[in-house]
Design a protein around this motif. Structure first.
Motif, mmCIF file in Angstrom:
data_model
loop_
_atom_site.group_PDB
_atom_site.id
_atom_site.type_symbol
_atom_site.label_atom_id
_atom_site.label_comp_id
_atom_site.label_asym_id
_atom_site.label_seq_id
_atom_site.Cartn_x
_atom_site.Cartn_y
_atom_site.Cartn_z
ATOM 1 N N GLN A 115 39.151 38.815 24.544
ATOM 2 C CA GLN A 115 40.148 39.877 24.395
ATOM 3 C C GLN A 115 39.478 41.247 24.352
ATOM 4 N N GLN A 153 44.985 33.936 39.376
ATOM 5 C CA GLN A 153 44.395 35.275 39.440
ATOM 6 C C GLN A 153 43.185 35.389 38.502
ATOM 7 N N THR A 154 43.294 34.780 37.306
ATOM 8 C CA THR A 154 42.180 34.821 36.365
ATOM 9 C C THR A 154 40.952 34.133 36.958
ATOM 10 N N LEU A 172 38.198 42.146 27.792
ATOM 11 C CA LEU A 172 39.280 42.442 28.729
ATOM 12 C C LEU A 172 39.977 43.757 28.391
ATOM 13 N N VAL A 173 40.342 43.925 27.105
ATOM 14 C CA VAL A 173 41.221 45.029 26.755
ATOM 15 C C VAL A 173 40.449 46.268 26.282
ATOM 16 N N LEU A 184 39.651 36.542 39.559
ATOM 17 C CA LEU A 184 39.037 37.731 38.952
ATOM 18 C C LEU A 184 37.671 37.422 38.347
ATOM 19 N N PRO A 207 49.175 34.201 37.298
ATOM 20 C CA PRO A 207 48.104 34.791 36.494
ATOM 21 C C PRO A 207 46.921 33.847 36.274
ATOM 22 N N ILE A 212 44.970 33.159 26.207
ATOM 23 C CA ILE A 212 43.856 34.013 26.609
ATOM 24 C C ILE A 212 43.499 33.775 28.083
ATOM 25 N N ALA A 213 43.823 32.574 28.596
ATOM 26 C CA ALA A 213 43.454 32.246 29.973
ATOM 27 C C ALA A 213 44.196 33.106 30.985
ATOM 28 N N VAL A 214 45.327 33.681 30.595
ATOM 29 C CA VAL A 214 46.068 34.496 31.538
ATOM 30 C C VAL A 214 46.058 35.972 31.128
ATOM 31 N N LEU A 215 45.358 36.271 30.035
ATOM 32 C CA LEU A 215 45.415 37.627 29.489
ATOM 33 C C LEU A 215 44.952 38.687 30.498
ATOM 34 N N GLY A 216 43.821 38.427 31.148
ATOM 35 C CA GLY A 216 43.270 39.413 32.082
ATOM 36 C C GLY A 216 44.211 39.698 33.232
ATOM 37 N N ALA A 217 44.745 38.623 33.831
ATOM 38 C CA ALA A 217 45.637 38.793 34.968
ATOM 39 C C ALA A 217 46.953 39.449 34.546
ATOM 40 N N LEU A 218 47.470 39.047 33.367
ATOM 41 C CA LEU A 218 48.706 39.663 32.886
ATOM 42 C C LEU A 218 48.487 41.145 32.594
ATOM 43 N N PHE A 219 47.334 41.452 32.057
ATOM 44 C CA PHE A 219 46.980 42.829 31.743
ATOM 45 C C PHE A 219 47.008 43.690 33.011
ATOM 46 N N GLU A 220 46.418 43.173 34.066
ATOM 47 C CA GLU A 220 46.439 43.865 35.365
ATOM 48 C C GLU A 220 47.859 44.009 35.889
ATOM 49 N N SER A 250 37.535 37.645 32.355
ATOM 50 C CA SER A 250 38.183 36.493 32.984
ATOM 51 C C SER A 250 37.239 35.297 33.016
ATOM 52 N N SER A 285 37.438 33.670 29.767
ATOM 53 C CA SER A 285 38.684 32.899 29.681
ATOM 54 C C SER A 285 38.560 31.567 30.414
ATOM 55 N N SER A 326 47.322 43.526 22.760
ATOM 56 C CA SER A 326 46.705 43.845 24.050
ATOM 57 C C SER A 326 47.597 44.693 24.953
#
Lengths: 310, 292
Positions: free
Chosen positions: A271, A50-51, A274-275, A54, A47, B131-139, A284, A287, B227
């Motif tokens: 947040q 990936q971040t 993103l959400v 992204l 992740p 928060i640094a992995v939130l976007g990727a985890l969300f996906e 991202s 982040s 989230s």
């Protein structure tokens, strides 16, 4: 002792540093590590990579369209985004204020609970309470104490002590809400800081103070020449941990202010992007920016402490 | 310190007595600062609404009542949230201990190439911003159709409980005397048997320490819960209390009495756990932090 029944164990008769045995132990070690490595790779390393990826795309969730790489566009937008810049400023200011406050207060509290007195262990135990209360819940408790009409703080300051002549809207008034939220953080983490510093204080050998006293050193000299220098490693660790926590602060701001534009930290802004907005690419990038700021802070700490040692 | 010097220290000059009194004032200040918000939440939770919403503020309820607790505990959404939190926190703790103890055995007991690299990665994760992995985890969670599932929380909470568990348990495993392990090998035990029959039982105190810390961390989590879940039936307590105070409407915009009662209900198990295991928790926290 019984004879080994397991035929594999007979190879133990060979010297213990036999290469094949060693290789087998190596393989066995990785086998034991496998589940942890899988989890780490799956929910942290992948992740994280990936971040970063992204942040260079226009990925959005729920549109059904495939994301495409847009280069550094998100970052170009970021440096022109006044909400983002305000969030950076607020987060850094919050970090500096709370971490310095917690360090000073925590050191004071650590020195107090390091002395001998009746009920010392009870006080040390009570200090864990703010740490154990979930931040979301302590924020609710404080929000109630801050209430502009029925809050205990307004009553204390206006009616009991007479320091103020009229009630303050601690949460709503932009002039005081920053300090109100900073105080919650200081309350929650000063005891924890104090306990870390206390652990450091207890590592300082007692004879040093005895020797200093024999040499006629005053209490202040003992503090500046013995306590502070020897406490430096513990302080560095505590500072790094607290700074990282403060920079990624989310819960307390979210509970106190929701999406109020003038009270966004980098984490709440990320947040939300993103959400709520499902803008994965831009979120991202926020982040990643937070990640970089954290890295800068760590490097500053390490550089300062190394320079002092030299 | 022996008894004699302590008794001698008790005979103080008046100046020392004043200093001592000042010191106790400081101790009292530390205590009040630390526990007052919790005490105030409790006092507020047992006040009826007309005493809660009154000025000047009443410092003690005239008619103490458990109505707020009754309302909160009868609230179906809050019950579900409590149950969800228990499920998530217990599962996260169990998985962290199971997976983490295996790794800790390897890291604490085996010499192998790449050992320090693994330790650095694990330590690095403890300072990781969620928060640094939130976007990727969300996906990822959407991809695996785990959105609004407790499984999503159980899986992602490992990001902060597992590194800690591995780190502290490695220290515990290292401290177990090597002779006990070697005796088992001489008797023909396999690595797996040594791990399950020898190391695990001896590491129980360490497991308890890290287990409590993992449980508390999972119980307190908010960002991922907010989230990755959405509907009230999947919320954890931290999310539920937050939502509870923003959506309820009535005579007074926020039901503060109920919010405080809910806060006490959610916090008391943690405070009891903390006070009972304070020595272990302190040892675990300082081991995790100071060694880092």
């Amino acid at each position: 002792m019984s004879m080994p029944a397991n035929p594999a164990a007979t190879s133990a008769a060979a010297p213990p540093d036999h290469p094949s045995l060693d290789a087998r132990r190596q393989r066995r070690a990785w086998l034991f590590l496998l589940p942890t490595l899988a989890v780490v790779a799956f929910i942290a390393l992948y992740p994280l990579a990936q971040t970063f990826y992204l942040s260079f795309t226009n990925a959005r969730l729920g549109t059904g369209e495939p994301a495409s790489i847009i280069g550094a566009q998100n970052y170009v937008d970021l440096v022109q985004d006044s909400y983002f810049l305000d969030a950076v400023l607020l987060t850094v200011l919050f970090t500096v204020v709370t971490v310095l406050g917690e360090l000073a207060l925590g050191l004071g509290v650590a020195l107090v609970v390091n002395s001998r007195f009746k009920g010392r262990s009870a006080v040390r135990a009570a200090m864990l309470i703010p740490w154990a209360i979930p931040t979301v819940i302590s924020a609710q408790m404080w929000k109630w104490m801050y209430n502009d009409v029925y809050g205990v703080f307004n009553d204390l300051l206006v009616n009991q002590l007479g320091v103020l002549d009229r009630n303050v809207a601690f949460v709503a008034d932009p002039a005081v809400s920053f300090w109100a939220v900073a105080l919650i953080d200081v309350w929650k983490t000063t005891p924890f800081m104090a306990l870390l510093l206390l652990a450091g204080l207890q590592l300082i050998p007692h004879d040093l103070y005895e020797a200093a006293r024999v040499d006629g050193a005053t209490a202040l000299q003992q503090f500046t020449r013995i306590t502070l220098p020897l406490l430096r490693p513990s302080m560095l660790v505590a500072l790094i941990f607290r700074t990282l926590d403060a920079l990624r602060v989310f819960d307390v701001f979210f509970v106190m202010f929701g999406n109020r534009p003038d009270m966004q930290t980098m984490a709440t802004y990320a947040q939300q992007t993103l959400v709520s907005v499902s803008n994965i690419g831009y979120g991202s990038a926020i982040s990643v920016a937070l990640f970089l700021i954290i890295a800068v802070f760590i490097m500053i700490y390490l550089a300062v402490f190394r320079a002092e040692e030299a | 310190m022996s008894g004699a010097p302590r008794r001698a220290a008790r005979r103080r000059s008046p100046g020392q007595g004043a200093l001592r009194a000042l010191f106790y004032v400081l101790v009292a200040a530390v205590l009040v600062f630390t526990v007052f918000p919790f005490v105030w939440a409790f006092v507020s939770s047992i006040k009826p609404d007309d005493e809660l919403f009154t000025t000047p503020v009443r410092y003690w309820p005239g008619r103490a009542t458990l109505d707020n607790y009754r309302l909160v505990l009868a609230n179906g959404e809050f019950q579900t949230a409590l149950l969800n939190s228990v499920i998530v926190a217990v599962s996260v703790t169990a998985v962290s201990l199971a997976v983490g103890s295996l790794a800790a055995y390897a890291l604490g007991r085996f010499r192998f190439r790449g050992r320090s690299l693994v330790l650095y990665v694990v330590l690095g994760m403890t300072i990781f911003p969620q928060i640094a992995v939130l976007g990727a985890l969300f996906e990822m969670i959407n991809f695996f159709k785990l959105y609004n599932q407790l499984t999503a929380l159980i899986l992602t909470y490992l990001i902060f409980t597992l590194p800690f568990t591995v780190w502290v348990l490695t220290g515990f495993m290292k401290a177990i005397p090597r002779e006990i392990e070697e005796a088992a090998y001489v008797d023909g035990a396999t690595h797996w048997q040594v791990f399950t029959r020898v190391m695990l039982p001896l590491a129980v105190p360490g497991m308890a320490t890290t287990g409590i810390l993992a449980f508390i961390a999972a119980w307190n989590e908010f960002l991922f819960a907010l989230s990755f879940t959405q509907t009230p039936d999947k919320r954890t307590v931290t999310y539920a209390i937050q939502a509870f105070s923003t959506t309820s409407s009535g005579l007074y915009e926020i039901p503060w009495g109920q919010t405080m009662a809910a806060s006490i209900v959610v916090t008391v198990p943690l405070v009891v756990l903390t006070l009972v295991f304070q020595r272990r928790i302190l040892a675990g926290l300082t081991a995790g932090a100071v060694k880092g």
